[in-house]
Design a protein around this motif. Structure first.
Motif, PDB file in Angstrom:
ATOM      1  N   VAL A   1      62.311  48.841 168.194  1.00 40.85           N
ATOM      2  CA  VAL A   1      61.623  47.815 167.405  1.00 40.85           C
ATOM      3  C   VAL A   1      62.686  46.891 166.818  1.00 40.85           C
ATOM      4  N   VAL A   2      62.633  45.619 167.199  1.00 44.48           N
ATOM      5  CA  VAL A   2      63.584  44.623 166.705  1.00 44.48           C
ATOM      6  C   VAL A   2      62.924  43.818 165.593  1.00 44.48           C
ATOM      7  N   ARG A   3      63.644  43.648 164.500  1.00 42.83           N
ATOM      8  CA  ARG A   3      63.113  42.909 163.355  1.00 42.83           C
ATOM      9  C   ARG A   3      63.528  41.448 163.413  1.00 42.83           C
ATOM     10  N   LEU A   4      62.536  40.584 163.313  1.00 42.13           N
ATOM     11  CA  LEU A   4      62.741  39.141 163.261  1.00 42.13           C
ATOM     12  C   LEU A   4      61.986  38.602 162.044  1.00 42.13           C
ATOM     13  N   ASN A   5      62.283  37.387 161.659  1.00 43.52           N
ATOM     14  CA  ASN A   5      61.584  36.794 160.519  1.00 43.52           C
ATOM     15  C   ASN A   5      60.922  35.488 160.919  1.00 43.52           C
TER      16      ASN A   5
ATOM     17  N   PHE B   1      58.328  44.130 168.430  1.00 43.63           N
ATOM     18  CA  PHE B   1      58.936  43.247 167.432  1.00 43.63           C
ATOM     19  C   PHE B   1      58.183  43.319 166.106  1.00 43.63           C
ATOM     20  N   ASP B   2      58.943  43.550 165.064  1.00 43.96           N
ATOM     21  CA  ASP B   2      58.458  43.417 163.699  1.00 43.96           C
ATOM     22  C   ASP B   2      58.877  42.010 163.275  1.00 43.96           C
ATOM     23  N   TYR B   3      58.000  41.045 163.550  1.00 44.03           N
ATOM     24  CA  TYR B   3      58.412  39.648 163.441  1.00 44.03           C
ATOM     25  C   TYR B   3      57.821  38.919 162.240  1.00 44.03           C
ATOM     26  N   GLY B   4      57.304  39.703 161.289  1.00 42.32           N
ATOM     27  CA  GLY B   4      56.690  39.094 160.110  1.00 42.32           C
ATOM     28  C   GLY B   4      55.211  38.854 160.292  1.00 42.32           C
ATOM     29  N   GLN B   5      54.610  39.542 161.256  1.00 49.48           N
ATOM     30  CA  GLN B   5      53.188  39.379 161.518  1.00 49.48           C
ATOM     31  C   GLN B   5      52.344  39.976 160.388  1.00 49.48           C
ATOM     32  N   ARG B   6      51.183  39.411 160.211  1.00 47.45           N
ATOM     33  CA  ARG B   6      50.315  39.865 159.124  1.00 47.45           C
ATOM     34  C   ARG B   6      49.629  41.183 159.468  1.00 47.45           C
ATOM     35  N   HIS B   7      49.543  41.522 160.743  1.00 44.94           N
ATOM     36  CA  HIS B   7      48.831  42.720 161.162  1.00 44.94           C
ATOM     37  C   HIS B   7      49.838  43.814 161.531  1.00 44.94           C
ATOM     38  N   ARG B   8      50.134  44.663 160.576  1.00 41.19           N
ATOM     39  CA  ARG B   8      51.139  45.708 160.758  1.00 41.19           C
ATOM     40  C   ARG B   8      50.650  46.851 161.642  1.00 41.19           C
ATOM     41  N   GLY B   9      49.334  46.976 161.771  1.00 44.48           N
ATOM     42  CA  GLY B   9      48.777  48.074 162.554  1.00 44.48           C
ATOM     43  C   GLY B   9      49.207  48.061 164.004  1.00 44.48           C
ATOM     44  N   GLU B  10      49.612  46.893 164.519  1.00 47.53           N
ATOM     45  CA  GLU B  10      49.998  46.821 165.932  1.00 47.53           C
ATOM     46  C   GLU B  10      51.304  47.569 166.187  1.00 47.53           C
ATOM     47  N   LEU B  11      52.194  47.617 165.205  1.00 46.31           N
ATOM     48  CA  LEU B  11      53.451  48.341 165.398  1.00 46.31           C
ATOM     49  C   LEU B  11      53.218  49.843 165.472  1.00 46.31           C
ATOM     50  N   VAL B  12      52.267  50.330 164.690  1.00 45.42           N
ATOM     51  CA  VAL B  12      51.891  51.742 164.763  1.00 45.42           C
ATOM     52  C   VAL B  12      51.307  52.039 166.142  1.00 45.42           C
ATOM     53  N   ALA B  13      50.453  51.128 166.622  1.00 43.89           N
ATOM     54  CA  ALA B  13      49.854  51.298 167.950  1.00 43.89           C
ATOM     55  C   ALA B  13      50.914  51.244 169.041  1.00 43.89           C
ATOM     56  N   ALA B  14      51.900  50.368 168.894  1.00 43.23           N
ATOM     57  CA  ALA B  14      52.968  50.266 169.897  1.00 43.23           C
ATOM     58  C   ALA B  14      53.735  51.572 170.008  1.00 43.23           C
ATOM     59  N   GLU B  15      53.984  52.200 168.881  1.00 40.68           N
ATOM     60  CA  GLU B  15      54.669  53.492 168.895  1.00 40.68           C
ATOM     61  C   GLU B  15      53.804  54.548 169.577  1.00 40.68           C
ATOM     62  N   ARG B  16      52.500  54.526 169.293  1.00 37.09           N
ATOM     63  CA  ARG B  16      51.585  55.503 169.899  1.00 37.09           C
ATOM     64  C   ARG B  16      51.568  55.380 171.415  1.00 37.09           C
ATOM     65  N   VAL B  17      51.366  54.153 171.905  1.00 36.74           N
ATOM     66  CA  VAL B  17      51.209  53.996 173.352  1.00 36.74           C
ATOM     67  C   VAL B  17      52.531  54.220 174.075  1.00 36.74           C
ATOM     68  N   SER B  18      53.641  53.833 173.463  1.00 39.00           N
ATOM     69  CA  SER B  18      54.939  54.049 174.099  1.00 39.00           C
ATOM     70  C   SER B  18      55.206  55.535 174.261  1.00 39.00           C
TER      71      SER B  18
ATOM     72  N   ALA C   1      48.707  31.371 162.086  1.00 39.53           N
ATOM     73  CA  ALA C   1      47.876  32.243 161.266  1.00 39.53           C
ATOM     74  C   ALA C   1      48.340  33.690 161.321  1.00 39.53           C
ATOM     75  N   LEU C   2      49.160  34.025 162.312  1.00 40.44           N
ATOM     76  CA  LEU C   2      49.650  35.402 162.423  1.00 40.44           C
ATOM     77  C   LEU C   2      50.903  35.649 161.609  1.00 40.44           C
ATOM     78  N   THR C   3      51.563  34.583 161.155  1.00 38.43           N
ATOM     79  CA  THR C   3      52.799  34.740 160.387  1.00 38.43           C
ATOM     80  C   THR C   3      52.746  34.072 159.022  1.00 38.43           C
ATOM     81  N   ASP C   4      51.681  33.369 158.722  1.00 34.72           N
ATOM     82  CA  ASP C   4      51.534  32.667 157.446  1.00 34.72           C
ATOM     83  C   ASP C   4      50.182  33.027 156.851  1.00 34.72           C
ATOM     84  N   VAL C   5      50.189  33.803 155.773  1.00 32.17           N
ATOM     85  CA  VAL C   5      48.926  34.293 155.211  1.00 32.17           C
ATOM     86  C   VAL C   5      48.108  33.178 154.573  1.00 32.17           C
ATOM     87  N   SER C   6      48.699  31.998 154.403  1.00 30.54           N
ATOM     88  CA  SER C   6      47.934  30.879 153.845  1.00 30.54           C
ATOM     89  C   SER C   6      47.072  30.191 154.900  1.00 30.54           C
TER      90      SER C   6
END
Length: 225
Positions: free
Chosen positions: A63-67, A36-53, A75-80
Motif C-alpha cells: 500500500v503506497v501512501r499519496l496525498n 493506494f492510500d491516496y486521501g480517498q474519502r472511502h477508507r473501506g476500499e483499502l480493507v477490501a483490497a487487503e482481503r481480496v489480495s 468528490a473522492l478526495t475533497d469532502v466539500s
C-alpha cells in the motif's frame, strides 16, 4: 510459483480489479498487488483490497501512501464536493485528476525493481463512468511511454500493460470472475462506502455493480446501508 513470471496488479478492492487479479493469477503470474492510500474519502476500499489480495494468493500486497487530497478536484478526495447520487452526463465529479496515470507510474517503478515486465489494471471502457483514463488509447499511450522511460524498456525488456476488462461489460466481468472462483462479497465498489464496508446503493459505482449482478444472473451479496 517461484519460477513464475512476475506481475504488478493494481488492486483497489473493487469488483473489476479483483477480477483482474484472479485473471493474472490464472495465467500463471506471481502477483504483486499494489493499492493506494491516496486521501480517498472511502477508507473501506483499502480493507477490501487487503482481503481480496490475501484471498487470491498474492506474493506481496503493498500500500503506497499519496496525498491526492492535497490537490482535491474530485468528490473522492475533497469532502466539500458531494458524491452524486443521480446519473450524470460527461465526466463526473468522481473523476480523480490523473489518478490512473499516477498509479501506473508507481506500478511501473515497482515493476522495474521487481524485474517484472507485466502490469495489470482493471480499467474498462464499456460499463464505466466516463473517465478519460479508462480508455484503450490511454493504456496504449502509457505502455509506449513506459518503454521509452525505463531502463527495462531501453534494454529491450518490453513492459506490457494489460487491461483485460477493457471491452467487457459488468455482467461479463462477473461471470468471468465466477469461473475463476472470485468471492465478490469480499469486494467494495461504492464511492461512499462506510469504514465497516456498507455501500450506499445510490452512487454511480453502486448502480453499475448492481446492474452487473443482475445481467450476470448472480446474487448480489453486497452489504448495503
Amino acid at each position: 510459483m517461484s519460477n513464475a513470471k512476475k506481475a504488478v496488479v493494481l488492486v483497489s478492492g473493487g469488483l473489476d480489479s479483483t477480477t483482474v487479479l484472479a485473471m493474472a493469477r490464472d495465467q500463471g503470474y506471481a502477483c504483486y498487488a499494489l493499492s493506494f492510500d491516496y486521501g480517498q474519502r472511502h477508507r473501506g476500499e483499502l480493507v477490501a483490497a487487503e482481503r481480496v489480495s490475501s484471498a487470491l494468493g498474492d506474493v506481496e500486497h503493498k500500500v503506497v501512501r499519496l496525498n491526492l487530497d492535497s490537490i482535491g478536484g474530485s468528490a473522492l478526495t475533497d469532502v466539500s464536493i458531494a458524491v452524486p447520487e443521480e446519473e450524470t452526463t460527461g465526466i463526473p465529479v468522481t473523476y480523480v485528476p490523473a489518478r490512473n496515470t499516477v498509479f501506473l507510474a508507481i506500478a511501473l517503478g515497482w515493476a522495474e525493481v521487481l524485474e517484472a515486465q507485466d502490469i495489470f489494471i482493471g480499467v474498462n471502457a464499456v460499463d464505466y463512468s466516463g473517465y478519460p483514463d479508462c480508455r484503450p488509447a490511454f493504456v496504449s499511450a502509457f505502455e509506449a511511454m513506459a518503454n521509452l522511460a525505463t531502463k527495462a524498456g531501453v534494454e529491450g525488456r518490453k513492459i506490457n500493460i494489460h487491461a483485460p476488462l477493457m471491452a467487457m461489460n459488468k455482467g461479463a466481468i462477473i461471470r468471468a470472475g465466477q469461473e475463476l472462483g472470485v468471492d465478490y462479497s469480499l469486494t467494495v465498489s461504492c464511492y461512499q462506502v462506510t469504514d465497516d464496508g456498507l455501500a450506499c446503493g445510490r452512487c454511480d459505482s453502486c448502480r453499475l455493480r448492481r446492474q452487473g449482478f443482475e445481467s450476470a444472473g448472480v446474487p448480489d451479496l453486497t452489504r448495503y446501508r
